[in-house]
Write a protein that holds these residues in place. Sequence first.
Motif, short mmCIF file in Angstrom:
data_model
loop_
_atom_site.label_atom_id
_atom_site.label_comp_id
_atom_site.label_asym_id
_atom_site.label_seq_id
_atom_site.Cartn_x
_atom_site.Cartn_y
_atom_site.Cartn_z
N ILE A 471 -8.59 2.10 -0.32
CA ILE A 471 -7.30 2.21 -1.00
C ILE A 471 -7.18 3.57 -1.68
O ILE A 471 -8.15 4.09 -2.24
N ARG A 472 -5.99 4.15 -1.59
CA ARG A 472 -5.73 5.46 -2.21
C ARG A 472 -4.37 5.41 -2.90
O ARG A 472 -3.38 4.93 -2.30
N PHE A 473 -4.34 5.93 -4.13
CA PHE A 473 -3.10 5.99 -4.89
C PHE A 473 -2.68 7.45 -5.05
O PHE A 473 -3.52 8.35 -5.15
N LYS A 474 -1.40 7.68 -5.14
CA LYS A 474 -0.86 9.02 -5.39
C LYS A 474 -0.31 9.04 -6.81
O LYS A 474 0.50 8.20 -7.19
N THR A 475 -0.75 10.01 -7.60
CA THR A 475 -0.23 10.17 -8.96
C THR A 475 0.95 11.12 -8.95
O THR A 475 1.25 11.76 -7.94
N GLY A 476 1.61 11.18 -10.07
CA GLY A 476 2.79 12.01 -10.17
C GLY A 476 4.03 11.24 -9.75
O GLY A 476 4.00 10.01 -9.55
N PRO A 477 5.17 11.96 -9.64
CA PRO A 477 6.41 11.28 -9.22
C PRO A 477 6.26 10.67 -7.82
O PRO A 477 5.44 11.11 -7.02
N ASN A 478 7.12 9.70 -7.57
CA ASN A 478 7.13 9.02 -6.26
C ASN A 478 5.78 8.33 -6.01
O ASN A 478 4.88 8.88 -5.35
N PHE A 479 5.70 7.13 -6.49
CA PHE A 479 4.45 6.35 -6.34
C PHE A 479 4.16 6.07 -4.86
O PHE A 479 5.06 5.80 -4.07
N GLN A 480 2.87 6.10 -4.53
CA GLN A 480 2.46 5.77 -3.15
C GLN A 480 1.07 5.16 -3.16
O GLN A 480 0.18 5.61 -3.88
N CYS A 481 0.93 4.11 -2.36
CA CYS A 481 -0.36 3.44 -2.20
C CYS A 481 -0.65 3.29 -0.73
O CYS A 481 0.19 2.76 0.02
N GLU A 482 -1.81 3.75 -0.29
CA GLU A 482 -2.21 3.65 1.12
C GLU A 482 -3.47 2.79 1.22
O GLU A 482 -4.44 3.01 0.47
N ILE A 483 -3.43 1.85 2.13
CA ILE A 483 -4.58 0.98 2.36
C ILE A 483 -4.85 0.93 3.86
O ILE A 483 -3.92 0.76 4.66
N ASP A 484 -6.08 1.10 4.25
CA ASP A 484 -6.45 0.88 5.65
C ASP A 484 -7.66 -0.05 5.68
O ASP A 484 -8.55 0.05 4.83
N PHE A 485 -7.67 -0.94 6.66
CA PHE A 485 -8.74 -1.94 6.72
C PHE A 485 -8.98 -2.33 8.18
O PHE A 485 -8.09 -2.16 9.04
N PRO A 486 -10.18 -2.81 8.49
CA PRO A 486 -10.51 -3.13 9.90
C PRO A 486 -9.68 -4.30 10.41
O PRO A 486 -9.25 -5.17 9.65
N ASN A 487 -9.49 -4.33 11.75
CA ASN A 487 -8.66 -5.39 12.36
C ASN A 487 -9.48 -6.60 12.80
O ASN A 487 -8.92 -7.53 13.39
N ASN A 488 -10.77 -6.60 12.53
CA ASN A 488 -11.62 -7.69 13.05
C ASN A 488 -12.43 -8.38 11.95
O ASN A 488 -13.50 -8.92 12.22
N ILE A 489 -11.94 -8.35 10.75
CA ILE A 489 -12.74 -8.93 9.68
C ILE A 489 -12.66 -10.46 9.68
O ILE A 489 -13.51 -11.13 9.11
N TYR A 490 -11.62 -11.02 10.33
CA TYR A 490 -11.47 -12.48 10.40
C TYR A 490 -11.35 -12.91 11.86
O TYR A 490 -10.85 -12.15 12.70
N LYS A 491 -11.79 -14.10 12.15
CA LYS A 491 -11.71 -14.67 13.49
C LYS A 491 -10.72 -15.83 13.51
O LYS A 491 -10.56 -16.53 12.51
N LYS A 492 -10.11 -16.04 14.68
CA LYS A 492 -9.16 -17.13 14.83
C LYS A 492 -9.90 -18.46 14.72
O LYS A 492 -10.92 -18.68 15.35
N ARG A 493 -9.33 -19.38 13.92
CA ARG A 493 -10.01 -20.64 13.66
C ARG A 493 -9.23 -21.85 14.18
O ARG A 493 -9.78 -22.93 14.29
N VAL A 494 -7.96 -21.70 14.48
CA VAL A 494 -7.13 -22.82 14.92
C VAL A 494 -6.61 -22.55 16.30
O VAL A 494 -6.10 -21.45 16.55
#
Length: 494
Positions: A471-494
């Motif tokens: 996670i990364r936040f941008k300070t100053g005017p115009n707030f921004q939050c960027e998050i990147d995460f893996p696409n395989n952390i969970y498996k299909k269960r149903v």
Amino acid sequence: MDQEISYSNRHWINVTAAFFLASLPILIIQVFHSSVYFESEIPPYLVFHNIAESFSIIVSMSIFGVGWFTYAQSKDKHTLFLGTAFLGIALMDMMHMLGYSGMPDLLTPNSPNKSTQFWIIVRFFAAISFLTSAFIPNENGLFKRKGLMLFVPILVSVFAFIVVTYYTGFLPVTFSPEVGLTHFKRASEFVIIFVLILALIAYWFRIPKFGWSHTKYYIYAFVFCIFSELVFAVYTTVFDIYNVLGHIYKIVSFFLIYRGVFISSINSPYRKILDTNEKLYRSLGEKENLIREIYHRSNNTLQVIGSLILLQAEAYPDSPEIKTVVYRIQDRIQAISLVHRLLYSGKDLSSVPIKQYISELSNYALQANVNTSCELSIQTEIEDRKLLFDMVIPIGLILSELLNNSIKFAFPEASSGNISIHFYEGRDGRFHLTYSDDGVGMKEDYNFRSCSSLGIQLVQGIAEGQLSGKIRFKTGPNFQCEIDFPNNIYKKRV
């Protein structure tokens, strides 16, 4: 018990009807003998004989093919045994056909005696095989050396070919031009009939264990085999009407046996598969309904919890802090409840359309804050795809916090504001979520790691803990939050 007796009586009636049907042509010939009896010329009879025997050979090879090549799936020892027996029957029937009088010589001169000797051998072999097969169960089993099953029919076929072709004098005469059928030939036919009757009786006793549907075709076939042997015991020449009728009986009996083998090896297994699939389909349908009901009840339960919290907060009308906490709890409950509602209404019970989810969550955030003086606009650029609900709930909680912070604090004096949400899967195999607004933003020296804001702490904890993301936040005017995460952390269960 009464029902079993009724079924047994019905089986007796069916077998009696088969005997009557098989005997009817013989009765007609006897009653109208002078009108229907004939002795055919050799050329047209050979055409009929070759067609009849070729059909029998093809059916016999088909029985062998079905029994042999379906055994790996059916594991039906009874069908495998019959199949290998019919391989020998096919080979010896071919020798009988090629050794028939009027056909080109089969290595040695053909004659009625030669073809009849082949006939007696193959009929004895068939009758004994039928009787033996009655004691071989249908239950699944496995012959470790299936190839050995071919040894006996091939050995008998080779023996018959060598002895009848080259050493015919060692065998009893079955037909002579002077007397026609010999006593040995007639006696042999009656012995074969006796063995076939034993086979019929033995198969009758298979009915309680293996069922009428698996047994009836064999019983009917033996009835026609008996009448086939009977007419072959009384014909006067190899070209008369009884000989023709005997071959017709033989064709009918072989076809019935093929029908029984086909049902045991192909129809029944496939019917079991279809029945199993139908049960699985019903079971899956019941489980899907159960899961949908769970989602529905979870959604209702969350709504009830939110309502109870709101009712409890009304006991403190003069405490704005409690109201703020309650509204924030309701927002979080709504973020989770929306996931369960989408799962309940969709066909996929494990995934949620992320574009629809973020759109509805954003609309809820705006409607929940209609009393704000600032006119807000939310632009989304969301990849149209489904995500597992294990991912969607953390994303929803994060967006709920960020939306609430923007609506409450980003535009204190502005008349309008813009919020942007972007979500996509990158080439690096990670999901990227970007949230921003054009509000006042955060101070340049604001430390997100050591801040006291529960919302920011919650966003960081969910992004790094539940999504294993960065996670990364941008300070100053115009707030921004960027998050990147893996696409395989969970498996299909149903």
